[in-house]
Design a protein around this motif. Structure first.
Motif, PDB file in Angstrom:
ATOM      1  N   TYR A 253       0.847  -1.194   0.000  1.00  0.00           N
ATOM      2  CA  TYR A 253       0.000   0.000   0.000  1.00  0.00           C
ATOM      3  C   TYR A 253       0.884   1.246   0.000  1.00  0.00           C
ATOM      4  O   TYR A 253       1.997   1.228   0.515  1.00  0.00           O
TER       5      TYR A 253
ATOM      6  N   GLN B 137       0.522   5.285   1.281  1.00  0.00           N
ATOM      7  CA  GLN B 137      -0.288   6.225   2.050  1.00  0.00           C
ATOM      8  C   GLN B 137       0.255   7.619   1.825  1.00  0.00           C
ATOM      9  O   GLN B 137       1.384   7.918   2.196  1.00  0.00           O
TER      10      GLN B 137
ATOM     11  N   ARG C 226      -4.940  11.057   2.451  1.00  0.00           N
ATOM     12  CA  ARG C 226      -5.580  10.359   1.338  1.00  0.00           C
ATOM     13  C   ARG C 226      -5.815   8.893   1.615  1.00  0.00           C
ATOM     14  O   ARG C 226      -6.079   8.128   0.707  1.00  0.00           O
ATOM     15  N   GLY C 227      -5.683   8.459   2.838  1.00  0.00           N
ATOM     16  CA  GLY C 227      -5.956   7.069   3.150  1.00  0.00           C
ATOM     17  C   GLY C 227      -4.919   6.158   2.538  1.00  0.00           C
ATOM     18  O   GLY C 227      -3.818   6.579   2.176  1.00  0.00           O
ATOM     19  N   LEU C 228      -5.267   4.900   2.395  1.00  0.00           N
ATOM     20  CA  LEU C 228      -4.347   3.899   1.871  1.00  0.00           C
ATOM     21  C   LEU C 228      -4.786   3.464   0.478  1.00  0.00           C
ATOM     22  O   LEU C 228      -5.958   3.171   0.247  1.00  0.00           O
TER      23      LEU C 228
ATOM     24  N   TYR D  86      -0.830  -6.895  -4.947  1.00  0.00           N
ATOM     25  CA  TYR D  86      -1.013  -8.009  -4.027  1.00  0.00           C
ATOM     26  C   TYR D  86      -0.506  -9.277  -4.690  1.00  0.00           C
ATOM     27  O   TYR D  86      -0.415  -9.360  -5.918  1.00  0.00           O
TER      28      TYR D  86
ATOM     29  N   GLU E 212      -2.824  -3.133  -8.977  1.00  0.00           N
ATOM     30  CA  GLU E 212      -4.116  -2.467  -8.824  1.00  0.00           C
ATOM     31  C   GLU E 212      -4.211  -1.169  -9.615  1.00  0.00           C
ATOM     32  O   GLU E 212      -5.278  -0.792 -10.052  1.00  0.00           O
TER      33      GLU E 212
ATOM     34  N   PHE F   7       4.336   7.111   2.287  1.00  0.00           N
ATOM     35  CA  PHE F   7       4.589   6.107   3.310  1.00  0.00           C
ATOM     36  C   PHE F   7       4.121   4.774   2.741  1.00  0.00           C
ATOM     37  O   PHE F   7       2.949   4.618   2.392  1.00  0.00           O
TER      38      PHE F   7
ATOM     39  N   LEU G 125       3.445   0.799   2.984  1.00  0.00           N
ATOM     40  CA  LEU G 125       3.119  -0.217   3.972  1.00  0.00           C
ATOM     41  C   LEU G 125       2.964  -1.574   3.298  1.00  0.00           C
ATOM     42  O   LEU G 125       2.305  -1.692   2.270  1.00  0.00           O
TER      43      LEU G 125
ATOM     44  N   PHE H 192      -2.525  -7.784   8.375  1.00  0.00           N
ATOM     45  CA  PHE H 192      -1.607  -7.321   9.410  1.00  0.00           C
ATOM     46  C   PHE H 192      -0.494  -6.527   8.735  1.00  0.00           C
ATOM     47  O   PHE H 192       0.110  -7.000   7.770  1.00  0.00           O
ATOM     48  N   PHE H 193      -0.219  -5.369   9.284  1.00  0.00           N
ATOM     49  CA  PHE H 193       0.657  -4.421   8.626  1.00  0.00           C
ATOM     50  C   PHE H 193       2.050  -4.368   9.242  1.00  0.00           C
ATOM     51  O   PHE H 193       2.229  -4.529  10.454  1.00  0.00           O
ATOM     52  N   GLY H 194       3.020  -4.076   8.385  1.00  0.00           N
ATOM     53  CA  GLY H 194       4.371  -3.827   8.833  1.00  0.00           C
ATOM     54  C   GLY H 194       4.533  -2.400   9.323  1.00  0.00           C
ATOM     55  O   GLY H 194       3.584  -1.608   9.276  1.00  0.00           O
ATOM     56  N   PRO H 195       5.727  -2.035   9.785  1.00  0.00           N
ATOM     57  CA  PRO H 195       5.961  -0.705  10.353  1.00  0.00           C
ATOM     58  C   PRO H 195       6.049   0.408   9.320  1.00  0.00           C
ATOM     59  O   PRO H 195       5.985   1.575   9.676  1.00  0.00           O
ATOM     60  N   GLY H 196       6.214   0.061   8.040  1.00  0.00           N
ATOM     61  CA  GLY H 196       6.215   1.080   6.997  1.00  0.00           C
ATOM     62  C   GLY H 196       7.588   1.618   6.652  1.00  0.00           C
ATOM     63  O   GLY H 196       8.547   1.529   7.439  1.00  0.00           O
TER      64      GLY H 196
ATOM     65  N   ARG I 269       9.128   5.290   5.040  1.00  0.00           N
ATOM     66  CA  ARG I 269       8.871   6.671   4.635  1.00  0.00           C
ATOM     67  C   ARG I 269       9.825   6.999   3.494  1.00  0.00           C
ATOM     68  O   ARG I 269      11.030   7.056   3.689  1.00  0.00           O
TER      69      ARG I 269
END
Lengths: 112, 118
Positions: free
Chosen positions: A36, A38, A42-44, A49, A59, A88, A90, A102-106, A108
């Protein structure tokens, strides 16, 4: 228990340079994997995938690509970064399409 | 295709006050619903989820949410907030196996920033 790692945590790159972000999952096998982006306010946005090794679904058309060389490894790449690639990033995993993710720490990423 | 609308981009509240973060969704098929929390510069953490059964779902950190099918809403509530609840909250929806063609992919709202003041 399962854990998900991303690196690097932060990255500053010049426009036109290549990119490689890595995501690995521990404690599970054959996960679904997701990338993803971010952007502020603007959300994710789902970028890619994967349901298995070498299987990538995109996508949105963009300057990025993804690969899954191993079962629990997911890589996001670019040959030439654009300013608009800043954000960012993710990585996430799930046990199946209809399970929670389940998400990772990301990571930047700042493109200058 | 599904969509999610979080009705408030920012919600300021004082410590120990109750809070409600609103989420509405749109989908032509049955859905699963999720709330995630994101602390600054971190990934998302699952707060709670609705898959089936009781429409009142309890999650971590004292949060709960109620699924209202007729109003297509899944609002998040906490009776008494703490400073540590300051974060951004995301509502997400996925289609179920029964009628969806999106293979359970999550669609996120734009997020609500909850700021708890002392």
């Amino acid at each position: 228990s399962q854990t998900i790692h991303q690196w690097p945590a932060t990255l500053v790159q010049p426009v036109g340079s290549p990119l490689s972000l890595e995501c690995t999952v521990e404690g599970t096998s054959n996960p679904n994997l997701y990338w993803y982006r971010q952007a502020a306010g603007r959300g994710l946005q789902l970028l890619f995938y994967s349901v298995g090794i070498g299987q990538i679904s995109s996508e949105v058309p963009q300057n990025l690509s993804a690969s899954r060389p191993q079962d629990r490894q997911f890589i996001l790449s670019s040959k030439k970064l654009l300013l608009s690639d800043s954000g960012f990033y993710l990585c996430a995993w799930s046990g199946g399409f209809y399970n929670e993710q389940f998400f990772g720490p990301g990571t930047r990423l700042t493109v200058l | 295709a599904q969509s999610v609308t979080q009705l408030d981009s920012q919600v300021p509240v004082f410590e120990e006050a109750p809070v409600e973060l609103r989420c509405n969704y749109s989908s032509s098929v049955s859905v699963y619903l999720f709330w995630y929390v994101q602390y600054p510069n971190q990934g998302l953490q699952l707060l709670l989820k609705y898959l089936s059964g009781s429409t009142l779902v309890k999650g971590i950190n004292g949060f709960e949410a109620e699924f209202n099918k007729s109003q297509t809403s899944f609002h998040l509530r906490k009776p008494s907030v703490h400073i540590s609840d300051t974060a951004e909250y995301f509502c997400a929806v996925s289609e179920t196996e029964a009628g969806g063609t999106s293979y359970g992919k999550l669609t996120f709202g734009q997020g609500t920033i909850l700021t708890v003041h002392p």
